[in-house]
Each structure stands twice: as structure tokens, then as C-alpha cells.
Motif scaffolding. Structure first.
Motif, PDB file in Angstrom:
ATOM      1  N   GLU A  20     -12.750  48.005  89.603  1.00  0.00           N
ATOM      2  CA  GLU A  20     -12.310  49.291  90.147  1.00  0.00           C
ATOM      3  C   GLU A  20     -13.262  50.415  89.752  1.00  0.00           C
ATOM      4  O   GLU A  20     -13.563  51.292  90.564  1.00  0.00           O
ATOM      5  N   ARG A  21     -13.740  50.402  88.515  1.00  0.00           N
ATOM      6  CA  ARG A  21     -14.681  51.433  88.071  1.00  0.00           C
ATOM      7  C   ARG A  21     -16.005  51.342  88.816  1.00  0.00           C
ATOM      8  O   ARG A  21     -16.581  52.366  89.190  1.00  0.00           O
ATOM      9  N   ILE A  22     -16.495  50.134  89.031  1.00  0.00           N
ATOM     10  CA  ILE A  22     -17.743  49.954  89.774  1.00  0.00           C
ATOM     11  C   ILE A  22     -17.550  50.406  91.221  1.00  0.00           C
ATOM     12  O   ILE A  22     -18.399  51.095  91.788  1.00  0.00           O
ATOM     13  N   GLU A  23     -16.418  50.029  91.801  1.00  0.00           N
ATOM     14  CA  GLU A  23     -16.124  50.383  93.182  1.00  0.00           C
ATOM     15  C   GLU A  23     -16.081  51.907  93.377  1.00  0.00           C
ATOM     16  O   GLU A  23     -16.509  52.415  94.414  1.00  0.00           O
ATOM     17  N   ALA A  24     -15.605  52.616  92.383  1.00  0.00           N
ATOM     18  CA  ALA A  24     -15.474  54.068  92.470  1.00  0.00           C
ATOM     19  C   ALA A  24     -16.819  54.781  92.515  1.00  0.00           C
ATOM     20  O   ALA A  24     -16.898  55.907  93.010  1.00  0.00           O
ATOM     21  N   VAL A  25     -17.870  54.154  92.037  1.00  0.00           N
ATOM     22  CA  VAL A  25     -19.167  54.841  91.959  1.00  0.00           C
ATOM     23  C   VAL A  25     -20.227  54.275  92.903  1.00  0.00           C
ATOM     24  O   VAL A  25     -21.384  54.660  92.822  1.00  0.00           O
ATOM     25  N   THR A  26     -19.825  53.373  93.806  1.00  0.00           N
ATOM     26  CA  THR A  26     -20.822  52.821  94.722  1.00  0.00           C
ATOM     27  C   THR A  26     -20.430  53.057  96.173  1.00  0.00           C
ATOM     28  O   THR A  26     -19.246  53.113  96.504  1.00  0.00           O
ATOM     29  N   ASP A  27     -21.436  53.203  97.005  1.00  0.00           N
ATOM     30  CA  ASP A  27     -21.247  53.317  98.442  1.00  0.00           C
ATOM     31  C   ASP A  27     -21.917  52.152  99.165  1.00  0.00           C
ATOM     32  O   ASP A  27     -21.847  52.056 100.383  1.00  0.00           O
ATOM     33  N   ASP A  28     -22.557  51.281  98.407  1.00  0.00           N
ATOM     34  CA  ASP A  28     -23.299  50.155  98.970  1.00  0.00           C
ATOM     35  C   ASP A  28     -22.315  49.117  99.534  1.00  0.00           C
ATOM     36  O   ASP A  28     -21.493  48.554  98.796  1.00  0.00           O
ATOM     37  N   GLU A  29     -22.406  48.852 100.820  1.00  0.00           N
ATOM     38  CA  GLU A  29     -21.475  47.926 101.477  1.00  0.00           C
ATOM     39  C   GLU A  29     -21.582  46.498 100.932  1.00  0.00           C
ATOM     40  O   GLU A  29     -20.581  45.798 100.838  1.00  0.00           O
ATOM     41  N   VAL A  31     -22.313  45.658  97.858  1.00  0.00           N
ATOM     42  CA  VAL A  31     -21.631  45.660  96.563  1.00  0.00           C
ATOM     43  C   VAL A  31     -20.123  45.679  96.769  1.00  0.00           C
ATOM     44  O   VAL A  31     -19.389  44.940  96.118  1.00  0.00           O
ATOM     45  N   LEU A  32     -19.639  46.506  97.689  1.00  0.00           N
ATOM     46  CA  LEU A  32     -18.203  46.588  97.957  1.00  0.00           C
ATOM     47  C   LEU A  32     -17.660  45.264  98.486  1.00  0.00           C
ATOM     48  O   LEU A  32     -16.552  44.847  98.117  1.00  0.00           O
ATOM     49  N   LYS A  33     -18.445  44.585  99.312  1.00  0.00           N
ATOM     50  CA  LYS A  33     -18.034  43.275  99.820  1.00  0.00           C
ATOM     51  C   LYS A  33     -17.935  42.260  98.683  1.00  0.00           C
ATOM     52  O   LYS A  33     -16.976  41.488  98.607  1.00  0.00           O
ATOM     53  N   GLN A  34     -18.903  42.279  97.771  1.00  0.00           N
ATOM     54  CA  GLN A  34     -18.876  41.356  96.636  1.00  0.00           C
ATOM     55  C   GLN A  34     -17.710  41.671  95.705  1.00  0.00           C
ATOM     56  O   GLN A  34     -17.061  40.766  95.171  1.00  0.00           O
ATOM     57  N   ILE A  35     -17.417  42.955  95.504  1.00  0.00           N
ATOM     58  CA  ILE A  35     -16.278  43.346  94.677  1.00  0.00           C
ATOM     59  C   ILE A  35     -14.988  42.801  95.269  1.00  0.00           C
ATOM     60  O   ILE A  35     -14.122  42.299  94.538  1.00  0.00           O
TER      61      ILE A  35
END
Length: 56
Positions: A20-29, A31-35
Motif C-alpha cells: 500500500e505504501r509503494i502504491e501510494a507513491v507510484t504512478d507507473d502502470e 509497478v501498479l500491475k505487479q502490486i
């Protein structure tokens, strides 16, 4: 080494918090898909039936 299901669940919830913390600071699609993939795998372990450890 975790000794009971409660301790294992604490580790899994910690992992979800990190995602959740990583997701909050990234806009990279990518990265979000991997999360999202990692979250599904962690939740699968967290909510599996039967539990990871048998209560004795």
C-alpha cells in the motif's frame, strides 16, 4: 520462524501494508500491475482454507 497462524498473518498484513505504501507513491502502470498481482497472492495465503498452520 513463525510458530502459529496469528504470527504468520501478522507477516502477511505487514506485506500488504508495504504494498500500500509503494502504491501510494507510484504512478507507473507496470509497478501498479505487479502490486495487484502480489496483493492477490498474499491475500490468497491470508484467507486460505484450511489455515496455514493447524491449531494444536
Amino acid at each position: 520462524m513463525p510458530t502459529n497462524e496469528k504470527e504468520i498473518n501478522c507477516y502477511l498484513f505487514d506485506q500488504l501494508s508495504i504494498l500500500e505504501r509503494i502504491e501510494a507513491v507510484t504512478d507507473d502502470e507496470k509497478v501498479l500491475k505487479q502490486i495487484a498481482i502480489e496483493r492477490r497472492q498474499i491475500e490468497r495465503k491470508l484467507y486460505q482454507s484450511p489455515p496455514l498452520v493447524k491449531d494444536e
